[in-house]
Design a protein around this motif. Structure first.
Motif, mmCIF file in Angstrom:
data_model
loop_
_atom_site.group_PDB
_atom_site.id
_atom_site.type_symbol
_atom_site.label_atom_id
_atom_site.label_comp_id
_atom_site.label_asym_id
_atom_site.label_seq_id
_atom_site.Cartn_x
_atom_site.Cartn_y
_atom_site.Cartn_z
ATOM 1 N N ILE A 267 0.836 -1.209 0.000
ATOM 2 C CA ILE A 267 0.000 0.000 0.000
ATOM 3 C C ILE A 267 0.868 1.254 0.000
ATOM 4 O O ILE A 267 0.572 2.238 -0.701
ATOM 5 C CB ILE A 267 -0.949 -0.017 1.213
ATOM 6 N N ALA A 268 1.977 1.234 0.776
ATOM 7 C CA ALA A 268 2.857 2.413 0.826
ATOM 8 C C ALA A 268 3.433 2.717 -0.551
ATOM 9 O O ALA A 268 3.519 3.886 -0.964
ATOM 10 C CB ALA A 268 3.969 2.175 1.837
ATOM 11 N N GLU A 269 3.840 1.661 -1.288
ATOM 12 C CA GLU A 269 4.394 1.887 -2.628
ATOM 13 C C GLU A 269 3.334 2.407 -3.594
ATOM 14 O O GLU A 269 3.585 3.326 -4.379
ATOM 15 C CB GLU A 269 4.994 0.580 -3.147
ATOM 16 N N LYS A 270 2.141 1.840 -3.523
ATOM 17 C CA LYS A 270 1.083 2.264 -4.441
ATOM 18 C C LYS A 270 0.614 3.684 -4.153
ATOM 19 O O LYS A 270 0.340 4.459 -5.074
ATOM 20 C CB LYS A 270 -0.103 1.296 -4.362
ATOM 21 N N VAL A 271 0.514 4.008 -2.868
ATOM 22 C CA VAL A 271 -0.004 5.329 -2.489
ATOM 23 C C VAL A 271 0.879 6.437 -3.041
ATOM 24 O O VAL A 271 0.393 7.481 -3.511
ATOM 25 C CB VAL A 271 -0.118 5.417 -0.949
ATOM 26 N N GLN A 272 2.186 6.231 -3.006
ATOM 27 C CA GLN A 272 3.106 7.270 -3.478
ATOM 28 C C GLN A 272 3.061 7.444 -4.994
ATOM 29 O O GLN A 272 3.423 8.496 -5.513
ATOM 30 C CB GLN A 272 4.532 6.926 -3.036
ATOM 31 N N GLU A 273 2.619 6.413 -5.703
ATOM 32 C CA GLU A 273 2.577 6.477 -7.165
ATOM 33 C C GLU A 273 1.248 7.010 -7.698
ATOM 34 O O GLU A 273 1.157 7.398 -8.862
ATOM 35 C CB GLU A 273 2.838 5.089 -7.754
#
Length: 412
Positions: A267-273
């Motif tokens: 989720i952290a990786e997706k949220v930033q993108e």
């Protein structure tokens, strides 16, 4: 011949009476536990040859009786050894069967069947410590496809050196034990006519007790030592099952931790993108659904026109951390407020989870870690949407956002 010996053994009066009846010879035949007398009489006095023959006969017959007695004793001891060997073989196979049980319920069912068979009791009750309930419960016995319900007998575990932990109690000892340590068991023993108790005790803990009613045969119970040995095997099996349960719980906890770490990282990786608010909501909901089996995962935004969602958001705005609330319909709902700065920008609402209990510290901890990953990005996208007006930018909204972020940095 041998008159003095005969008179000493039979008594003078008896010997005189036998002579009066025409008895000339008394042959004592002894061997093992047997002692026989043969009374013989003739029309004439027995000759020296007759007496020698009779003496030889007495010797041979006595030896034959001794050999017969030894044979009977040997057969008796052999039968006793065979019985003990059969009992030991039964205990051995029963112990192996108990040790093969991996599940607590299967172990207790097997123990009940084995002890019932060995004792030939008319009724058996198995009371055992259940850590999840924090109490001693009456183990439910299978009845066809159904199982009788468990019944709480005593709250709290009995442990310490002063607690009797082993032995076979009978008669008044059963009542004394129930009165002193487990009053709830007394009503059960009176209800089912239990007059013996086999205690299931570990090193310093009483794991339970087996109550036995009188045997159906009307005879005594099985070998007490065999019953105690099986009771010890049941205790070992219970300790083994508890160890397996602890290992399984620790393994499951580790698996959940790894699952949580992967979910949070994903989720952290997706949220930033993601730069679109709708895509952010869909991504978070999809990740929760796939990783945790969340039903239904909603990311509710501030200002949602739906009245039901607005009510959930109002509840979440009063929370600081994730918490389970009960709706008017009676359905539980885990609400996670998404705070950024001094404002609640939304909430994540979940009514059920397949991979972790909804009412658990693990669930609350997971969503507490999830909130700070989603909330700042959600606030940024919502503010970005607020100050975009078609193809123009709302400079005032942009300035307010920058001022808010600067105040947050100063307060931190």
């Amino acid at each position: 011949r041998g008159g003095r010996r005969a008179r000493g053994v039979l008594g003078g009066a008896n010997l005189t009476a036998l002579h009066a009846l025409g008895i000339h010879v008394v042959l004592p035949l002894t061997g093992g536990p047997h002692r026989l007398f043969a009374l013989m009489g003739w029309d004439r006095a027995p000759s020296e040859e007759d007496m020698n023959f009779l003496a030889l006969f007495v010797h041979v017959a006595s030896k034959a009786l001794e050999i017969s007695a030894l044979h009977e004793e040997n057969q008796r001891q052999l039968a006793e050894v065979s019985t003990k060997a059969f009992a030991l073989e039964g205990i051995h196979s029963s112990t192996l069967h108990l040790m093969r049980q991996q599940c607590r319920h299967d172990l207790l069912d097997a123990a009940s069947d084995i002890l019932r068979e060995m004792s030939q009791t008319s009724h058996l009750d198995l009371v055992v410590w259940k850590p999840q309930a924090g109490a001693y419960v009456l183990h439910g016995t299978p009845d066809g496809e159904h199982r009788s319900p468990e019944e709480v007998v005593h709250r709290g575990i009995l442990e310490g050196c002063h607690i009797p932990r082993e032995g076979l109690l009978s008669g008044v000892e059963v009542g004394f034990f129930c009165d002193a340590y487990m009053p709830g068991l007394k009503e059960i023993s009176q209800r089912h006519g239990l007059d013996r108790l086999i205690l299931l005790g570990g090193q310093d803990t009483l794991y339970g007790a087996v109550g036995l009613a009188p045997a159906v045969t009307g005879k005594d119970y099985g070998d007490p030592m065999a019953l105690k040995t099986l009771a010890g095997s049941v205790v070992v099996g219970l300790e083994r099952c508890q160890l397996l349960e602890r290992v399984t719980d620790q393994r499951d906890a580790l698996d959940r931790r790894l699952l949580f770490m992967r979910l949070l990282r994903d989720i952290a990786e997706k949220v930033q993108e993601i730069n679109d608010l709708d895509r952010l909501c869909e991504s978070v909901e999809s990740s929760l659904r796939l990783a945790l089996g969340a039903q239904p995962p909603y990311l509710i935004l501030q200002g949602d026109p739906n009245s039901g969602r607005a009510e959930l958001l109002a509840w979440a705005s009063k929370m600081e951390v994730p918490r389970v609330v009960t709706l008017l319909s009676g359905r539980p709902m885990l609400l996670t407020p998404l705070w950024s700065g001094r404002r609640c920008w939304g909430t994540i609402a979940v009514s059920s989870l397949e991979r972790v209990p909804l009412h658990s510290e693990d669930a609350e901890e997971l969503f507490s870690l999830l909130a700070p990953l989603v909330a700042p990005r959600l606030a940024s996208l919502m503010e970005s949407r607020a100050w975009r007006r078609g193809h123009f930018l709302d400079v005032d909204a942009m300035v307010r956002q920058e001022l808010r972020l600067e105040l947050e940095r100063l307060e931190a």
